[in-house]
Motif scaffolding. Structure first.
Motif, PDB file in Angstrom:
ATOM      1  N   UNK B 134      14.153   9.059  14.408  1.00  0.00           N
ATOM      2  CA  UNK B 134      13.819   9.728  13.959  1.00  0.00           C
ATOM      3  C   UNK B 134      12.433   9.700  12.764  1.00  0.00           C
ATOM      4  N   UNK B 135      12.623   9.458  12.628  1.00  0.00           N
ATOM      5  CA  UNK B 135      11.276   8.832  11.236  1.00  0.00           C
ATOM      6  C   UNK B 135      11.447   7.664  10.839  1.00  0.00           C
ATOM      7  N   UNK B 136      10.302   6.943  10.416  1.00  0.00           N
ATOM      8  CA  UNK B 136       9.794   5.508   9.872  1.00  0.00           C
ATOM      9  C   UNK B 136       8.626   5.590   8.547  1.00  0.00           C
ATOM     10  N   UNK B 137       9.120   4.772   7.751  1.00  0.00           N
ATOM     11  CA  UNK B 137       8.202   4.854   6.793  1.00  0.00           C
ATOM     12  C   UNK B 137       6.871   4.440   7.414  1.00  0.00           C
ATOM     13  N   UNK B 138       5.578   4.634   6.334  1.00  0.00           N
ATOM     14  CA  UNK B 138       4.100   4.143   7.020  1.00  0.00           C
ATOM     15  C   UNK B 138       4.668   2.814   7.219  1.00  0.00           C
ATOM     16  N   UNK B 139       4.497   2.048   5.834  1.00  0.00           N
ATOM     17  CA  UNK B 139       4.971   0.531   6.305  1.00  0.00           C
ATOM     18  C   UNK B 139       5.862  -0.500   6.564  1.00  0.00           C
ATOM     19  N   UNK B 140       6.758   0.681   7.328  1.00  0.00           N
ATOM     20  CA  UNK B 140       7.777  -0.390   8.040  1.00  0.00           C
ATOM     21  C   UNK B 140       7.467  -1.351   9.287  1.00  0.00           C
ATOM     22  N   UNK B 141       6.227  -1.154   9.961  1.00  0.00           N
ATOM     23  CA  UNK B 141       5.918  -1.949  10.758  1.00  0.00           C
ATOM     24  C   UNK B 141       5.655  -3.276  10.060  1.00  0.00           C
ATOM     25  N   UNK B 142       4.799  -3.196   9.155  1.00  0.00           N
ATOM     26  CA  UNK B 142       4.172  -5.026   7.897  1.00  0.00           C
ATOM     27  C   UNK B 142       5.310  -5.584   7.794  1.00  0.00           C
ATOM     28  N   UNK B 143       6.824  -5.376   7.628  1.00  0.00           N
ATOM     29  CA  UNK B 143       7.839  -5.834   7.453  1.00  0.00           C
ATOM     30  C   UNK B 143       8.514  -6.596   8.364  1.00  0.00           C
ATOM     31  N   UNK B 144       9.519  -7.534   7.961  1.00  0.00           N
ATOM     32  CA  UNK B 144      10.257  -7.888   9.340  1.00  0.00           C
ATOM     33  C   UNK B 144      11.709  -6.958   9.148  1.00  0.00           C
ATOM     34  N   UNK B 145      12.371  -7.326  10.106  1.00  0.00           N
ATOM     35  CA  UNK B 145      13.328  -6.271  11.021  1.00  0.00           C
ATOM     36  C   UNK B 145      14.246  -6.725   9.705  1.00  0.00           C
ATOM     37  N   UNK B 146      14.700  -7.679   8.950  1.00  0.00           N
ATOM     38  CA  UNK B 146      16.155  -8.122   7.668  1.00  0.00           C
ATOM     39  C   UNK B 146      15.293  -7.037   7.069  1.00  0.00           C
ATOM     40  N   UNK B 147      13.887  -6.969   6.913  1.00  0.00           N
ATOM     41  CA  UNK B 147      13.558  -6.322   5.675  1.00  0.00           C
ATOM     42  C   UNK B 147      13.807  -5.038   5.377  1.00  0.00           C
ATOM     43  N   UNK B 148      13.314  -4.678   7.028  1.00  0.00           N
ATOM     44  CA  UNK B 148      13.373  -2.802   6.933  1.00  0.00           C
ATOM     45  C   UNK B 148      14.759  -2.544   6.553  1.00  0.00           C
ATOM     46  N   UNK B 149      15.727  -3.355   7.066  1.00  0.00           N
ATOM     47  CA  UNK B 149      16.856  -3.110   7.387  1.00  0.00           C
ATOM     48  C   UNK B 149      17.849  -2.833   5.828  1.00  0.00           C
TER      49      UNK B 149
END
Ligand code: HEM
Lengths: 156, 202
Positions: B134-149
């Motif tokens: 749906x969407x992702x914040x512009x910085x989500x790709x920069x941190x680990x999956x755990x961090x994103x969760x």
């Protein structure tokens, strides 16, 4: 004959040892399988969403392939990946599937059916141009969201 | 002619134009942004993110104005001391306008809490992700999956907290209007408010 028996016993013992050492838990394997399955889904869905949003250039052939993959994944008979007792209470830190997936059954199956229908509609038109793709992609996303909102925890 | 003083109260201009405009812009950007987040769909979710940026800019402006702005909106004025809170609690139930020359201690505190929550909400939003679909914040790709969760989970909790605090804010304004007979809404539009000038036991 004697040697064959001895050899078989050795193999049986060895494989038992190997499995025990690896700590193999068939329930945990099922959890890993469904998470991998969801990753496959994600990697086929993401380029379609990217195209619909204009972040990736639309490519009819690719869109059709991804959409077919998605439909196949949705229709996969995968109940074995969700054995009873593998909710995020019993396997905290390993899975995000909420107990509701089992306690409110068949709601999760109904949610899955919504998603199957949406991917079917998408697969029918995904190769017919960007507008056709856009008209059906939202429902697929709603399908993911509908299931995740009700049956998946936010965090491990 | 309108009397500018009646009894213990005098009309004074307490809210400057910047803070008035800011307040109503924030109402629009937070409420529509919140709704677009909660009821996001594929076609509109980008607007959730744009409104989130607007809210972030408004929060930064507010911090600046809290340092360089007029006295009633300064951050130092907003943070009440414990004794101010105790004092204020004593006549909170009185059926009488407070006549505060700005925010009352609870109002000030709630403003600070809401600003902090909004800042956290915008920051976690930058790292949030809806499975990249749906969407992702512009910085989500920069941190680990755990961090994103984790960021996404915080984003969801704070969204609910914001609902609670905005609800309390609105409820308090209605309490003042209906019970204490003090209209706090009009001053936030015109800037003029009735201020208590003579300090008697309120
Ligand atoms: C103060 C501003 C904001 C508010 C009030 C807000 C509120 C919300 C709400 C209510 C949701 C739905 C949560 C749910 O489904 O339970 C949400 C989701 C989301 N927000 Fe925000 N948000 C703000 C700022 C931002 C910003 C600045 C960004 C990105 C740059 C952002 C990115 C996202 C994303 C990617 C989601 C979807 C994540 C998910 O639910 O899986 N938000 N937001």
């Amino acid at each position: 004959m004697r040697n064959i028996l001895r050899f078989s016993a050795a193999i049986a013992g060895l494989s038992f040892l190997v499995t025990a050492a690896a700590g193999d838990d068939p329930l945990e394997d099922a959890i890993k399988a469904r998470q991998g399955y969801m990753q496959v889904v994600k990697f086929n869905a993401a380029p379609l969403f990217g195209m619909a949003k204009g972040k990736i250039e639309y490519d009819a052939e690719a869109a059709k392939t991804y959409a077919n993959n998605l439909q196949a994944a949705a229709m996969m008979k995968n109940g074995a990946m969700w054995p009873e007792g593998t909710d995020n209470v019993s396997y905290a830190g390993k899975t995000r599937t909420l107990p509701e997936a089992w306690t409110t059954y068949p709601k999760v199956a109904e949610a899955n059916q919504v998603w199957i229908d949406a991917t079917g509609e998408l697969a029918r038109v995904a190769g017919d141009g960007l507008d056709a793709l856009r008209s059906k992609i939202g429902a697929v996303g709603e399908g993911c969201k509908g299931c995740h909102d009700d049956f998946r925890a936010e965090d491990f | 002619m309108r009397a500018d003083q009646t009894g213990d109260y005098r009309r004074e201009k307490i809210w400057d134009p910047v803070i008035r405009l800011w307040h109503w812009l924030l109402v629009v950007s937070v409420s529509t942004g919140w709704l677009l987040g909660q009821f996001r769909d594929f076609a509109t979710v980008e607007w959730h993110i744009y409104l989130g940026y607007c809210t972030g800019i408004l929060v930064l402006i507010r911090l600046m104005w809290g340092i360089f702005g007029p006295v009633p909106v300064r951050l130092r004025t907003l943070l009440p001391s414990p004794s101010q809170i105790m004092e204020y609690t004593r006549h909170f139930g009185n059926r009488k306008p407070s006549g505060s020359p700005g925010h009352n201690p609870f109002g000030g505190l709630s403003v600070v809490i809401m600003l902090v929550l909004l800042a956290v909400q915008v920051c976690t939003g930058l790292f949030s992700e809806d499975d990249a679909l749906f969407a992702s914040g512009p910085l989500a790709g920069w941190i680990s999956t755990g961090g994103v969760l984790r960021a996404t989970a915080i984003h969801h909790v704070v969204a609910t907290l914001l609902l609670v605090f905005v609800g309390m804010h609105v409820a308090a304004v209605l309490y003042y209007l209906l019970w204490k007979r003090e209209n706090l809404i009009v001053p936030m539009i015109t800037g003029w408010k009735w201020i208590r000038v003579i300090q008697r036991d309120p």
